[in-house]
Enzyme design. Structure first.
Site, PDB file in Angstrom:
ATOM      1  N   GLU A   1      -3.138  -7.060 -34.263  1.00 32.72           N
ATOM      2  CA  GLU A   1      -4.422  -6.261 -34.784  1.00 32.72           C
ATOM      3  C   GLU A   1      -4.085  -5.038 -33.724  1.00 32.72           C
ATOM      4  O   GLU A   1      -4.545  -3.719 -34.072  1.00 32.72           O
ATOM      5  CB  GLU A   1      -5.551  -6.871 -34.421  1.00 32.72           C
ATOM      6  CG  GLU A   1      -5.895  -7.700 -35.665  1.00 32.72           C
ATOM      7  CD  GLU A   1      -7.320  -8.138 -35.864  1.00 32.72           C
ATOM      8  OE1 GLU A   1      -8.315  -8.385 -34.999  1.00 32.72           O
ATOM      9  OE2 GLU A   1      -7.666  -8.023 -37.018  1.00 32.72           O
TER      10      GLU A   1
ATOM     11  N   ALA B   1     -24.237 -13.668 -24.813  1.00 26.79           N
ATOM     12  CA  ALA B   1     -24.920 -13.118 -25.789  1.00 26.79           C
ATOM     13  C   ALA B   1     -23.834 -12.713 -26.791  1.00 26.79           C
ATOM     14  O   ALA B   1     -23.702 -11.544 -27.184  1.00 26.79           O
ATOM     15  CB  ALA B   1     -25.751 -11.995 -25.345  1.00 26.79           C
TER      16      ALA B   1
HETATM   17  P1  FAD Z   1     -17.760 -14.361 -26.830  1.00 23.12           P
HETATM   18  O1  FAD Z   1     -18.182 -13.520 -28.368  1.00 23.12           O
HETATM   19  O2  FAD Z   1     -16.836 -13.855 -26.170  1.00 23.12           O
HETATM   20  O3  FAD Z   1     -19.257 -13.958 -26.122  1.00 23.12           O
HETATM   21  C1  FAD Z   1     -19.307 -14.501 -24.849  1.00 23.12           C
HETATM   22  C2  FAD Z   1     -20.441 -13.822 -23.999  1.00 23.12           C
HETATM   23  O4  FAD Z   1     -20.876 -14.168 -22.607  1.00 23.12           O
HETATM   24  C3  FAD Z   1     -20.100 -12.222 -23.894  1.00 23.12           C
HETATM   25  O5  FAD Z   1     -21.058 -11.378 -24.176  1.00 23.12           O
HETATM   26  C4  FAD Z   1     -19.603 -12.187 -22.433  1.00 23.12           C
HETATM   27  O6  FAD Z   1     -20.253 -11.042 -21.674  1.00 23.12           O
HETATM   28  C5  FAD Z   1     -20.765 -13.208 -21.739  1.00 23.12           C
HETATM   29  N1  FAD Z   1     -20.370 -13.862 -20.586  1.00 23.12           N
HETATM   30  C6  FAD Z   1     -18.918 -14.251 -20.352  1.00 23.12           C
HETATM   31  N2  FAD Z   1     -19.019 -14.929 -18.871  1.00 23.12           N
HETATM   32  C7  FAD Z   1     -20.105 -14.596 -18.513  1.00 23.12           C
HETATM   33  C8  FAD Z   1     -20.976 -15.072 -17.287  1.00 23.12           C
HETATM   34  N3  FAD Z   1     -19.876 -15.651 -16.370  1.00 23.12           N
HETATM   35  N4  FAD Z   1     -22.074 -14.749 -17.122  1.00 23.12           N
HETATM   36  C9  FAD Z   1     -22.815 -14.231 -18.104  1.00 23.12           C
HETATM   37  N5  FAD Z   1     -22.218 -13.785 -19.169  1.00 23.12           N
HETATM   38  C10 FAD Z   1     -20.867 -13.999 -19.587  1.00 23.12           C
HETATM   39  N6  FAD Z   1     -11.975 -14.060 -34.490  1.00 23.12           N
HETATM   40  C11 FAD Z   1     -12.356 -14.172 -35.835  1.00 23.12           C
HETATM   41  O7  FAD Z   1     -13.125 -15.068 -36.301  1.00 23.12           O
HETATM   42  N7  FAD Z   1     -11.824 -13.300 -36.585  1.00 23.12           N
HETATM   43  C12 FAD Z   1     -11.209 -12.025 -36.086  1.00 23.12           C
HETATM   44  O8  FAD Z   1     -10.688 -11.355 -36.975  1.00 23.12           O
HETATM   45  C13 FAD Z   1     -10.969 -12.064 -34.589  1.00 23.12           C
HETATM   46  N8  FAD Z   1     -10.391 -11.147 -34.308  1.00 23.12           N
HETATM   47  C14 FAD Z   1     -10.150 -10.930 -32.807  1.00 23.12           C
HETATM   48  C15 FAD Z   1      -9.518  -9.874 -32.251  1.00 23.12           C
HETATM   49  C16 FAD Z   1      -9.440  -9.672 -30.985  1.00 23.12           C
HETATM   50  C17 FAD Z   1      -8.828  -8.389 -30.374  1.00 23.12           C
HETATM   51  C18 FAD Z   1     -10.028 -10.663 -30.148  1.00 23.12           C
HETATM   52  C19 FAD Z   1      -9.729 -10.641 -28.626  1.00 23.12           C
HETATM   53  C20 FAD Z   1     -10.792 -11.828 -30.657  1.00 23.12           C
HETATM   54  C21 FAD Z   1     -10.736 -12.089 -31.960  1.00 23.12           C
HETATM   55  N9  FAD Z   1     -11.302 -13.243 -32.532  1.00 23.12           N
HETATM   56  C22 FAD Z   1     -11.422 -13.161 -33.874  1.00 23.12           C
HETATM   57  C23 FAD Z   1     -11.591 -14.272 -31.644  1.00 23.12           C
HETATM   58  C24 FAD Z   1     -13.127 -13.931 -31.393  1.00 23.12           C
HETATM   59  O9  FAD Z   1     -13.339 -12.910 -30.765  1.00 23.12           O
HETATM   60  C25 FAD Z   1     -13.862 -15.258 -30.212  1.00 23.12           C
HETATM   61  O10 FAD Z   1     -13.452 -16.327 -30.927  1.00 23.12           O
HETATM   62  C26 FAD Z   1     -15.149 -15.156 -30.348  1.00 23.12           C
HETATM   63  O11 FAD Z   1     -15.514 -13.892 -29.550  1.00 23.12           O
HETATM   64  C27 FAD Z   1     -15.896 -16.328 -29.385  1.00 23.12           C
HETATM   65  O12 FAD Z   1     -17.063 -16.029 -29.462  1.00 23.12           O
HETATM   66  P2  FAD Z   1     -17.822 -16.683 -28.313  1.00 23.12           P
HETATM   67  O13 FAD Z   1     -19.444 -16.629 -28.587  1.00 23.12           O
HETATM   68  O14 FAD Z   1     -17.574 -18.118 -28.021  1.00 23.12           O
HETATM   69  O15 FAD Z   1     -17.816 -15.742 -27.000  1.00 23.12           O
END
Ligand code: FAD
Length: 400
Positions: A166, A11
């Site tokens: 950042e 999520a």
């Molecule tokens: P996520 O948003 O990481 O979500 C994954 C979800 O899965 C989480 O809720 C987690 O708890 C859940 N999860 C994980 N493993 C499990 C499991 N085994 N079982 C159940 N649940 C699980 N991107 C930008 O575009 N602009 C920015 O300015 C930017 N700044 C950033 C700053 C920081 C400090 C960081 C760390 C990242 C930044 N990013 C930025 C990158 C961005 O945060 C990621 O690319 C993004 O979060 C990826 O989205 P996602 O949906 O793949 O996963």
């Protein structure tokens, strides 16, 4: 006939946005979203939680508030996906069956096999890990008074990428508070950022990267660029200076040098590289077209330079819109749409009221860029949690 089962794993940006779209489309199917916590966190705000400039709760909102109608939310950790049986294995709830799966489990910290990094450094990876960073720095600073050990006041950041910059921006904003709170001398605090590559922030122009460096240097950050980190120990970092190995003793060593896709990708036997699967143009997994993989677990080729796009929240949200549309297409036996990425620009925060970034060809620096960054943050939260969540958690109250 039993309803088809749509299961969303994660999520975060990709998973929650997919859920939101699917709920709007009201497919004739049952939807289940699975996440290990009962809250969503804005991963792009994690550096602020780590530095202590916002509270963890400011970056989170409850998943249950986003779950509408017949959708089911299961709070549990995913262990692996059994592709052949079309089941997901959960830590507490056992096996869950799916007809269509959206895999959006996000990122983990990547040590690249550097000795000692897993044991001795603090990653910026999720809410618990960032809370640990804040507590760790505060503990070290509080110990200085009784020990007078100046090494406790040295903070090393591994990696001068987007996350590193950042975090450094927030940390330098936080230092005046820490100085006062723990009665430590400002001149004894060292903040050192070590980067292996010969230059930093390749996604921006040289001018913008230099702006970021000079702004942080003005606030006391020392950069060591072109110095690969060789090892982390319990109280130091060892890096290469030409042929030499040099050591800096430090109280805190934060690892922001790299991320990889979720370990569940490898555990499930997908063909992967650093936890990322090269997906088909329509975001399905080659050989498993009932699985759509998005966000940091997926790799989508940028045909302009023949390299995968960098993993960002921006791309995860855009992929989610295609994921939801393609799940509906799969349910209705219709053709799937190929994903087209539309870059909207990138802004890197350098702390309160300072940032820099590129929107199209337009370079922005300073206060204006920082306002744009807050607008981007607010827009993202609205896209995942709706306007009501944005009004509760958004950063618009900080626009000055
Ligand atoms: P996520 O948003 O990481 O979500 C994954 C979800 O899965 C989480 O809720 C987690 O708890 C859940 N999860 C994980 N493993 C499990 C499991 N085994 N079982 C159940 N649940 C699980 N991107 C930008 O575009 N602009 C920015 O300015 C930017 N700044 C950033 C700053 C920081 C400090 C960081 C760390 C990242 C930044 N990013 C930025 C990158 C961005 O945060 C990621 O690319 C993004 O979060 C990826 O989205 P996602 O949906 O793949 O996963």
């Amino acid at each position: 006939m039993a309803k088809k089962q749509i299961v969303i794993l994660g999520a975060g940006y990709g998973g929650l946005r997919t859920l939101r779209n699917l709920q709007k489309a009201k497919p004739d199917a049952e939807i289940t979203i699975i996440n290990k916590n009962d809250y969503h966190y804005e991963a792009t705000w994690l550096h602020e939680v780590a530095a202590g400039t916002i509270e963890a709760n400011d970056a989170c909102f409850p998943i249950k508030d986003q779950v509408k109608g017949a959708t089911k939310f299961i709070q549990d950790a995913v262990i692996k996906v059994n592709k052949e049986d079309k089941t997901v294995e959960l830590e507490q709830h056992g096996l869950i069956s799916y007809d269509y799966l959206v895999f959006a489990l996000g990122f983990e910290s990547e040590s690249f096999g550097t000795p000692g990094v897993d044991e001795h450094t603090l990653p910026i990876a999720d809410i618990p890990s960032t809370k640990r960073i804040r507590e760790h720095i505060e503990t070290k600073f509080s110990q200085w008074k009784t020990t007078q050990n100046d090494e406790l006041l040295t903070i090393v950041v591994g990696g001068a990428g987007f996350t590193g910059f950042e975090f450094l921006g927030e940390l330098t904003n936080r230092i005046p508070y820490l100085v006062k709170q723990y009665d430590v001398p400002r001149e004894k605090i060292r903040i050192i950022c070590i980067e292996a590559a010969p230059s930093v922030l390749p996604m921006f122009t040289k001018d913008l990267a230099n702006y970021a460096i000079s702004r942080l240097e003005d606030r006391g950050v020392e950069f060591k660029i072109g110095h690969p980190i060789k090892e982390a120990t319990a109280d130091s970092v060892i890096y290469a200076d030409g042929e030499e190995r040099k050591e800096i003793k430090c109280g805190t060593f934060i690892w922001g040098a790299g991320v990889r896709g979720s370990g569940v990708v490898g555990a499930s036997g997908f063909e992967e590289r650093r936890g990322r699967v090269m997906v088909n143009a329509n975001l399905t997994v080659p050989g498993n077209e009932d699985i759509i993989m998005i966000g940091d677990c997926s790799a989508v080729m940028d045909t302009a330079n023949n390299r995968p796009y960098p993993t960002t929240a921006q791309i995860a949200i855009q992929q989610a819109d295609y994921a939801a549309a393609n799940i509906i297409a799969l349910l209705n036996d219709q053709p799937l749409k190929d994903f087209v990425y539309k870059p909207k620009g990138t802004v890197c925060s350098l702390g309160d009221n300072d940032a820099m970034g590129l929107v199209g060809d337009k370079a922005l620096k300073g206060y204006r860029a920082s306002v744009l960054k807050k607008v981007i943050d607010d827009r993202s939260i609205a896209m995942l949690g709706g306007v009501s969540t944005m009004l509760k958690k958004g950063k618009f109250q900080f626009y000055k």
